[in-house]
Design an enzyme around this catalytic site. Structure first.
Site, mmCIF file in Angstrom:
data_model
loop_
_atom_site.group_PDB
_atom_site.id
_atom_site.type_symbol
_atom_site.label_atom_id
_atom_site.label_comp_id
_atom_site.label_asym_id
_atom_site.label_seq_id
_atom_site.Cartn_x
_atom_site.Cartn_y
_atom_site.Cartn_z
ATOM 1 C CG LEU A 93 5.181 6.804 -0.040
ATOM 2 C CD1 LEU A 93 6.499 6.077 0.188
ATOM 3 C CD2 LEU A 93 5.061 8.006 0.864
ATOM 4 C CB VAL B 273 -0.971 0.009 1.214
ATOM 5 C CG1 VAL B 273 -1.755 1.311 1.272
ATOM 6 C CG2 VAL B 273 -1.913 -1.187 1.161
ATOM 7 C CB CYS B 274 4.077 2.028 1.715
ATOM 8 S SG CYS B 274 3.668 1.444 3.383
ATOM 9 N N PRO B 275 3.756 2.245 -1.440
ATOM 10 C CG PRO B 275 4.336 0.540 -2.931
ATOM 11 C CD PRO B 275 4.049 0.808 -1.483
#
EC number: 1.11.1.26
Length: 187
Positions: free
Chosen positions: A51, A46-48
């Site tokens: 970002l 999920v993080c990328p």
């Protein structure tokens, strides 16, 4: 205890930005609007997406005079390696702050102690270094940069227009409210 209307606690950390390692501190959050955007870890799922969404909207934040600081408990070296290997993360031109000591994550009360990772925490900080918006999401729930932009615009509007507040779903240019006795029970 809520962090709303509290001053950012002191910290110093290393970050990766624009191909360089730089030092950032709580002092960098003063004098302009800032978003401190915690995420659990580099090289995840999920993080990328979050970002990249921030990177795609970074110019809009910059137009508002807002700097973005993405923070995880990874090191600044890990941030560079991720930036070099991920097409999504390669788009990032804002600060990617390393917090391996977990000081910043503890200061903002987003550290998951048992995992050594940060929750998905979003903090909007005014030019005085005071936290105006706090949002914490569970690990599996990604955030939306356009909604964050809307909230930043509302915070900036309220800060520059004493006596006015922004109602639900307010967007720039729409009517605001001036709280008064006359409005009680009429909304």
């Amino acid at each position: 205890m809520s962090l709303i209307n509290t001053e950012v606690k002191p910290f110093t950390a290393q970050a990766f930005k624009s191909g360089k390692f730089v030092t950032v501190s709580d002092a960098d959050l003063k004098g302009k609007w800032s978003v401190v955007f915690f995420y659990p870890a580099d090289f995840t799922f999920v993080c990328p997406t979050e970002l990249e969404d921030l990177a795609d909207n970074y110019a809009e934040f910059q137009k508002l005079g807002v700097e973005i600081y993405a923070v995880s408990t990874d090191t600044h070296f890990s941030h560079k390696a991720w930036h070099d290997t991920s097409a999504a993360v390669k788009k990032i031109d804002y600060f990617m702050v390393g917090d391996p000591t977990q000081t910043i994550s503890r200061n903002f009360e987003v550290l998951i102690e048992a995992a050594g990772l940060a929750d998905r925490g979003t903090f909007v900080i005014d030019p005085n270094g005071v936290i105006q918006i706090v949002e914490i999401n569970a690990g599996g729930i990604g955030r939306d940069a356009k909604e964050l932009l809307r909230k930043v615009k509302a915070a900036q509007y309220v800060a520059s227009h004493p006596g006015e507040v922004c109602p639900a779903k307010w967007h720039e240019g729409e009517k605001t409210l001036a709280p008064s006795l006359d409005l009680v029970g009429k909304i």
